[in-house]
Write an enzyme that holds these catalytic residues in place. Structure first.
Site, PDB file in Angstrom:
ATOM      1  CG  HIS A   1      -1.544   1.327   1.488  1.00 59.92           C
ATOM      2  ND1 HIS A   1      -2.260   2.006   0.528  1.00 59.92           N
ATOM      3  CD2 HIS A   1      -1.539   2.129   2.584  1.00 59.92           C
ATOM      4  CE1 HIS A   1      -2.667   3.164   1.031  1.00 59.92           C
ATOM      5  NE2 HIS A   1      -2.240   3.260   2.280  1.00 59.92           N
TER       6      HIS A   1
ATOM      7  CG  HIS B   1       0.040   7.437   0.768  1.00 51.76           C
ATOM      8  ND1 HIS B   1       0.407   7.871   2.015  1.00 51.76           N
ATOM      9  CD2 HIS B   1      -0.921   6.493   0.968  1.00 51.76           C
ATOM     10  CE1 HIS B   1      -0.296   7.221   2.932  1.00 51.76           C
ATOM     11  NE2 HIS B   1      -1.100   6.371   2.331  1.00 51.76           N
TER      12      HIS B   1
HETATM   13 ZN   LIG Z   1      -2.308   5.050   3.397  1.00 50.84          ZN
END
Ligand SMILES: [Zn+2]
Length: 222
Positions: free
Chosen positions: A97, A99
Protein backbone atom coordinates in the site's frame (compact mmCIF):
# COMPACT_ATOMS: atom_id res chain seq x y z
CA UNK A 1 15.97 -18.57 14.75
CA UNK A 2 13.20 -16.02 14.36
CA UNK A 3 9.70 -17.13 13.34
CA UNK A 4 9.23 -16.62 9.56
CA UNK A 5 12.67 -14.98 9.31
CA UNK A 6 12.98 -15.12 5.50
CA UNK A 7 9.62 -13.47 4.97
CA UNK A 8 10.45 -10.73 7.49
CA UNK A 9 13.78 -10.07 5.75
CA UNK A 10 12.05 -9.87 2.37
CA UNK A 11 9.61 -7.25 3.68
CA UNK A 12 12.48 -5.09 4.99
CA UNK A 13 14.26 -5.38 1.61
CA UNK A 14 11.17 -4.44 -0.40
CA UNK A 15 10.42 -1.50 1.91
CA UNK A 16 13.84 -0.06 1.08
CA UNK A 17 13.33 -0.88 -2.60
CA UNK A 18 10.04 1.05 -2.53
CA UNK A 19 11.82 4.12 -1.12
CA UNK A 20 14.60 3.86 -3.73
CA UNK A 21 12.03 3.52 -6.55
CA UNK A 22 10.27 6.63 -5.13
CA UNK A 23 7.06 4.67 -4.57
CA UNK A 24 6.87 5.92 -1.00
CA UNK A 25 8.57 8.43 1.32
CA UNK A 26 9.77 8.39 4.94
CA UNK A 27 7.63 5.98 6.95
CA UNK A 28 4.68 6.09 4.49
CA UNK A 29 3.04 3.02 2.99
CA UNK A 30 3.00 -0.55 4.27
CA UNK A 31 3.92 -4.01 3.01
CA UNK A 32 2.92 -7.53 4.00
CA UNK A 33 3.26 -11.20 3.06
CA UNK A 34 0.91 -14.06 3.94
CA UNK A 35 2.39 -17.43 4.87
CA UNK A 36 -0.37 -19.93 4.04
CA UNK A 37 1.32 -22.82 5.83
CA UNK A 38 1.30 -21.19 9.29
CA UNK A 39 -1.79 -19.03 8.64
CA UNK A 40 0.22 -15.97 9.65
CA UNK A 41 0.82 -12.67 7.91
CA UNK A 42 3.95 -10.55 8.36
CA UNK A 43 3.47 -6.77 8.15
CA UNK A 44 5.59 -3.62 8.52
CA UNK A 45 5.40 -1.81 11.88
CA UNK A 46 3.82 1.63 12.19
CA UNK A 47 5.96 4.77 11.91
CA UNK A 48 9.43 3.27 11.50
CA UNK A 49 11.91 4.44 8.85
CA UNK A 50 12.48 1.70 6.22
CA UNK A 51 16.24 2.03 6.55
CA UNK A 52 16.08 1.61 10.35
CA UNK A 53 13.69 -1.35 10.13
CA UNK A 54 15.00 -4.78 11.11
CA UNK A 55 13.34 -8.20 10.57
CA UNK A 56 12.59 -8.38 14.34
CA UNK A 57 10.39 -5.29 14.00
CA UNK A 58 8.11 -6.97 11.44
CA UNK A 59 4.86 -7.93 13.18
CA UNK A 60 3.32 -11.40 12.78
CA UNK A 61 -0.47 -11.61 12.90
CA UNK A 62 -2.92 -14.51 12.79
CA UNK A 63 -4.89 -14.09 9.54
CA UNK A 64 -8.11 -15.56 10.96
CA UNK A 65 -8.27 -13.74 14.31
CA UNK A 66 -6.15 -10.63 13.75
CA UNK A 67 -4.22 -11.31 16.96
CA UNK A 68 -0.51 -10.44 17.19
CA UNK A 69 1.62 -13.59 17.42
CA UNK A 70 5.12 -12.07 17.42
CA UNK A 71 6.78 -8.64 17.37
CA UNK A 72 7.08 -5.82 19.89
CA UNK A 73 6.22 -2.99 17.52
CA UNK A 74 2.76 -1.64 16.73
CA UNK A 75 1.61 -3.08 13.37
CA UNK A 76 0.76 -0.77 10.45
CA UNK A 77 -2.51 1.11 10.93
CA UNK A 78 -3.77 -0.49 7.68
CA UNK A 79 -3.32 -4.01 9.07
CA UNK A 80 -7.00 -4.97 8.55
CA UNK A 81 -6.85 -3.78 4.94
CA UNK A 82 -4.06 -6.31 4.31
CA UNK A 83 -5.65 -9.09 6.36
CA UNK A 84 -9.04 -8.97 4.64
CA UNK A 85 -7.42 -10.00 1.33
CA UNK A 86 -5.52 -12.93 2.88
CA UNK A 87 -8.64 -14.10 4.68
CA UNK A 88 -10.98 -14.04 1.70
CA UNK A 89 -8.76 -14.30 -1.43
CA UNK A 90 -6.48 -17.22 -2.17
CA UNK A 91 -4.73 -15.57 -5.14
CA UNK A 92 -3.21 -12.74 -3.07
CA UNK A 93 -0.22 -13.59 -0.84
CA UNK A 94 1.51 -10.19 -0.76
CA UNK A 95 0.26 -6.60 -0.58
CA UNK A 96 1.87 -3.17 -0.95
CA UNK A 97 0.00 0.00 0.00
CA UNK A 98 1.49 3.34 -1.10
CA UNK A 99 0.62 7.00 -1.66
CA UNK A 100 2.36 7.31 -5.04
CA UNK A 101 1.87 10.76 -6.59
CA UNK A 102 -0.16 9.95 -9.70
CA UNK A 103 -2.31 7.16 -8.23
CA UNK A 104 -3.12 9.49 -5.31
CA UNK A 105 -3.91 12.27 -7.81
CA UNK A 106 -6.48 10.11 -9.65
CA UNK A 107 -7.84 8.88 -6.29
CA UNK A 108 -8.46 12.49 -5.18
CA UNK A 109 -10.73 12.88 -8.21
CA UNK A 110 -12.43 9.62 -7.14
CA UNK A 111 -11.94 8.38 -10.72
CA UNK A 112 -11.24 4.81 -11.77
CA UNK A 113 -8.19 4.18 -13.99
CA UNK A 114 -9.47 3.09 -17.42
CA UNK A 115 -7.56 0.86 -19.87
CA UNK A 116 -5.68 3.65 -21.62
CA UNK A 117 -2.56 1.45 -21.94
CA UNK A 118 -2.20 -2.34 -22.11
CA UNK A 119 -0.06 -2.29 -18.93
CA UNK A 120 -3.24 -1.63 -16.92
CA UNK A 121 -3.68 -5.41 -17.39
CA UNK A 122 -1.05 -5.91 -14.66
CA UNK A 123 -4.03 -5.19 -12.37
CA UNK A 124 -7.06 -6.15 -14.49
CA UNK A 125 -9.29 -4.76 -17.25
CA UNK A 126 -9.24 -1.46 -15.31
CA UNK A 127 -8.62 -0.27 -11.73
CA UNK A 128 -11.63 0.85 -9.68
CA UNK A 129 -11.61 3.57 -7.05
CA UNK A 130 -12.91 2.37 -3.66
CA UNK A 131 -15.37 4.53 -1.70
CA UNK A 132 -13.81 6.86 0.83
CA UNK A 133 -13.42 5.81 4.46
CA UNK A 134 -11.08 7.03 7.22
CA UNK A 135 -7.58 5.51 7.07
CA UNK A 136 -6.95 2.54 9.33
CA UNK A 137 -10.62 1.57 9.68
CA UNK A 138 -12.45 -1.70 8.97
CA UNK A 139 -14.76 0.34 6.72
CA UNK A 140 -11.77 1.22 4.51
CA UNK A 141 -10.65 -2.43 4.47
CA UNK A 142 -14.13 -3.52 3.32
CA UNK A 143 -14.40 -0.79 0.67
CA UNK A 144 -10.96 -1.69 -0.71
CA UNK A 145 -11.76 -5.41 -0.77
CA UNK A 146 -15.07 -4.83 -2.56
CA UNK A 147 -13.57 -2.58 -5.25
CA UNK A 148 -10.58 -4.89 -5.90
CA UNK A 149 -12.79 -7.88 -6.90
CA UNK A 150 -11.23 -9.62 -9.97
CA UNK A 151 -8.36 -7.10 -9.89
CA UNK A 152 -4.88 -6.93 -8.41
CA UNK A 153 -5.03 -3.23 -7.58
CA UNK A 154 -7.47 -0.65 -6.28
CA UNK A 155 -7.37 3.13 -5.81
CA UNK A 156 -8.49 4.38 -2.38
CA UNK A 157 -10.52 7.59 -2.69
CA UNK A 158 -8.59 10.68 -1.51
CA UNK A 159 -5.79 8.44 -0.30
CA UNK A 160 -3.65 6.19 -2.52
CA UNK A 161 -3.13 2.73 -3.99
CA UNK A 162 -3.28 -0.92 -2.90
CA UNK A 163 -1.58 -3.58 -5.04
CA UNK A 164 -1.52 -7.33 -4.50
CA UNK A 165 0.12 -10.39 -6.02
CA UNK A 166 1.22 -13.96 -5.50
CA UNK A 167 4.44 -12.58 -3.98
CA UNK A 168 6.05 -9.22 -3.14
CA UNK A 169 7.85 -9.06 -6.51
CA UNK A 170 4.47 -9.15 -8.26
CA UNK A 171 2.84 -6.66 -5.87
CA UNK A 172 5.83 -4.36 -6.45
CA UNK A 173 5.51 -4.67 -10.26
CA UNK A 174 1.76 -3.97 -10.08
CA UNK A 175 2.45 -0.85 -7.97
CA UNK A 176 5.06 0.43 -10.46
CA UNK A 177 2.98 -0.25 -13.58
CA UNK A 178 -0.27 1.18 -12.18
CA UNK A 179 1.52 4.29 -10.97
CA UNK A 180 2.99 4.65 -14.50
CA UNK A 181 -0.47 4.25 -16.06
CA UNK A 182 -1.94 6.82 -13.62
CA UNK A 183 0.79 9.23 -14.73
CA UNK A 184 -0.09 8.57 -18.39
CA UNK A 185 -3.75 9.18 -17.55
CA UNK A 186 -2.93 12.50 -15.88
CA UNK A 187 -0.70 13.55 -18.78
CA UNK A 188 -3.14 12.56 -21.54
CA UNK A 189 -5.94 14.38 -19.71
CA UNK A 190 -3.76 17.53 -19.72
CA UNK A 191 -3.66 17.69 -23.53
CA UNK A 192 -6.71 15.74 -24.69
CA UNK A 193 -8.81 12.66 -24.12
CA UNK A 194 -7.06 9.26 -23.99
CA UNK A 195 -8.33 6.50 -26.27
CA UNK A 196 -9.48 3.59 -24.10
CA UNK A 197 -8.70 0.02 -25.22
CA UNK A 198 -11.74 -2.23 -25.75
CA UNK A 199 -12.58 -4.84 -23.12
CA UNK A 200 -11.85 -7.86 -25.36
CA UNK A 201 -8.33 -6.53 -26.03
CA UNK A 202 -7.76 -6.18 -22.27
CA UNK A 203 -9.06 -9.73 -21.70
CA UNK A 204 -6.47 -10.89 -24.26
CA UNK A 205 -3.76 -8.98 -22.38
CA UNK A 206 -4.77 -10.66 -19.11
CA UNK A 207 -4.34 -14.05 -20.82
CA UNK A 208 -0.92 -13.02 -22.12
CA UNK A 209 0.26 -11.76 -18.74
CA UNK A 210 -0.68 -15.12 -17.21
CA UNK A 211 1.88 -16.67 -19.55
CA UNK A 212 4.39 -13.84 -19.22
CA UNK A 213 7.80 -14.92 -20.48
CA UNK A 214 6.44 -17.91 -22.43
CA UNK A 215 6.16 -17.96 -26.20
CA UNK A 216 2.70 -17.04 -27.46
CA UNK A 217 1.37 -19.00 -30.44
CA UNK A 218 -0.08 -16.69 -33.03
CA UNK A 219 -2.22 -17.93 -35.91
CA UNK A 220 -1.10 -15.17 -38.20
CA UNK A 221 2.42 -14.84 -39.54
CA UNK A 222 4.37 -12.05 -41.18
ZN1 LIG B 1 -2.31 5.05 3.40
Amino acid sequence: MMLLQEIREEIVQYGQKAIEARLTKGTGGNLSICDRESGLMAITPSGIDYFKMTPEMIVLIDVQTGKIVDGNEVPSSECDMHRIFYKYRTDIDAIIHTHTTFAATISCLNWPLPALHYLVAFAGVDVRCAKYATYGTVALAKNAFEAMKDRKAVLLANHGLVAGGANLAEAFAVTEEIEFCCELYYRTKCIGEPVILPNDEMERMLERFKNYGKRIEEHETI
